[in-house]
Design an enzyme around this catalytic site. Sequence first.
Site, PDB file in Angstrom:
ATOM      1  CB  ILE A 277      -0.922   0.017   1.229  1.00  0.00           C
ATOM      2  CG1 ILE A 277      -1.737  -1.273   1.326  1.00  0.00           C
ATOM      3  CG2 ILE A 277      -1.857   1.233   1.172  1.00  0.00           C
ATOM      4  CD1 ILE A 277      -2.565  -1.376   2.604  1.00  0.00           C
TER       5      ILE A 277
ATOM      6  N   GLY B 243       8.319   0.958  -6.428  1.00  0.00           N
ATOM      7  CA  GLY B 243       8.315  -0.501  -6.426  1.00  0.00           C
ATOM      8  C   GLY B 243       9.523  -1.144  -5.788  1.00  0.00           C
TER       9      GLY B 243
ATOM     10  CB  THR C  13       1.635   4.384  -6.635  1.00  0.00           C
ATOM     11  OG1 THR C  13       2.195   5.709  -6.601  1.00  0.00           O
ATOM     12  CG2 THR C  13       1.433   3.981  -8.083  1.00  0.00           C
TER      13      THR C  13
ATOM     14  CD  GLN D  43       5.796   7.143  -6.185  1.00  0.00           C
ATOM     15  OE1 GLN D  43       4.680   6.698  -5.898  1.00  0.00           O
ATOM     16  NE2 GLN D  43       6.625   7.587  -5.262  1.00  0.00           N
TER      17      GLN D  43
ATOM     18  CB  CYS E   5      13.739  16.040   6.973  1.00  0.00           C
ATOM     19  SG  CYS E   5      12.183  16.710   6.339  1.00  0.00           S
TER      20      CYS E   5
END
Length: 390
Positions: A176, A181, A199, A204, A360
């Site tokens: 999910i 991939g 997706t 993607q 981040c």
Amino acid sequence: MSAHPQSHAASEFLLEHPLHDSFCELLARADIVPNGSRPWDIQIHNPHAIERILSEGSLGLGESHVEGWWDCEQLDEMVCRALRARLDESVARPGLLISILKAKVINLQSVRRAWQVGRQHYDLGNDLFEAMLDPYMAYSCGYWRKAETLEQAQQDKLDLVCQKLQLKPGMTLLDIGCGWGSLMRFAAEHYGVQCTGLTVSKEQAHWGMNHCGNLPVKFEFTDYRLFNPEGRQRFDRIASIGMFEHVGHKNYSTYFQMAKRSLKADGLMLLHTIGKNDPGRAIDPWIERHIFPNGALPSASELIQASEPWFILEDWHNFGADYDKTLMAWQDRFEKAWPRLQQHYDERFYRMWRYYLLVCAGTFRARDNQLWQLVLSPNGHTGGYRRPKI
């Protein structure tokens, strides 16, 4: 870095700025000095950055940086120090209450809005992500217990997921939020598993289908809520790597219900997600506006409350400190690739993307954010679950 002709004038004017003393006193709590000589000291090029940072908090900090009003050699370390000193609690956070109320009232992650993050972020350009990520295109935290390179950290993470799920040849796996991939390719190649991935990014899906060759891997361009609505497909295993951050608390129950109806009674599910320490905290407003629209990080209590009506928690693993290393590795690769990427992306994008990765990294270094892997089962794993040692 581009030159800043205002820097010298800004340095002279900085001392006369009415907010200079307050700004310096605030940063001193984190051992940061405006226009100081250390790599984590902030370099002010435009004195208006001061009031923007103090009045707009994280949003003003990020947007003024992208506009070139200030720089920092080690932005990641500056952010880490600021968060450890809790400076974010001492600056204005305009719109925070509105954002929290908006998230409570409006379903910001509805099916209609679900495609926005695909278009704005994941469809930016496969050339960008190919340059930044490892060959498997894993866009989530690597596992650095033994690894010394990004490639090895991501392969170790993928193998850790496969081992935690106890994959065996011939099993079926639902991914999910499968990204490009990476997990499906790895599981099909090394564990002989048949995979289906969901997706909301056309880029993607297109990239993944072109790189999976003859492997038993299938991509579906759909939102998770639109997949298997009647529960007719049952998979041996389910994985969700770095997608739960887009689900939103209003949809947590729907998400776990969908996973439950898609998993065999004796199956296992692995959920890999960034988590926050405070259940009442909203996502960083700069990240939400410029990087991940409609994003929402779960807290530990929110995960438990949402999953326990549907699943039994078998294992909870926190390796959030590894995201610091992963993000710094992505930033290093992005920096090295910039000479060729700048043919398709401008200087403003460079400053935005660099800021995103380094900020981040600083949040994980400060342990302000976490990275969790949960293993869940519908009915309790027969004989008890044991986490693999890897």
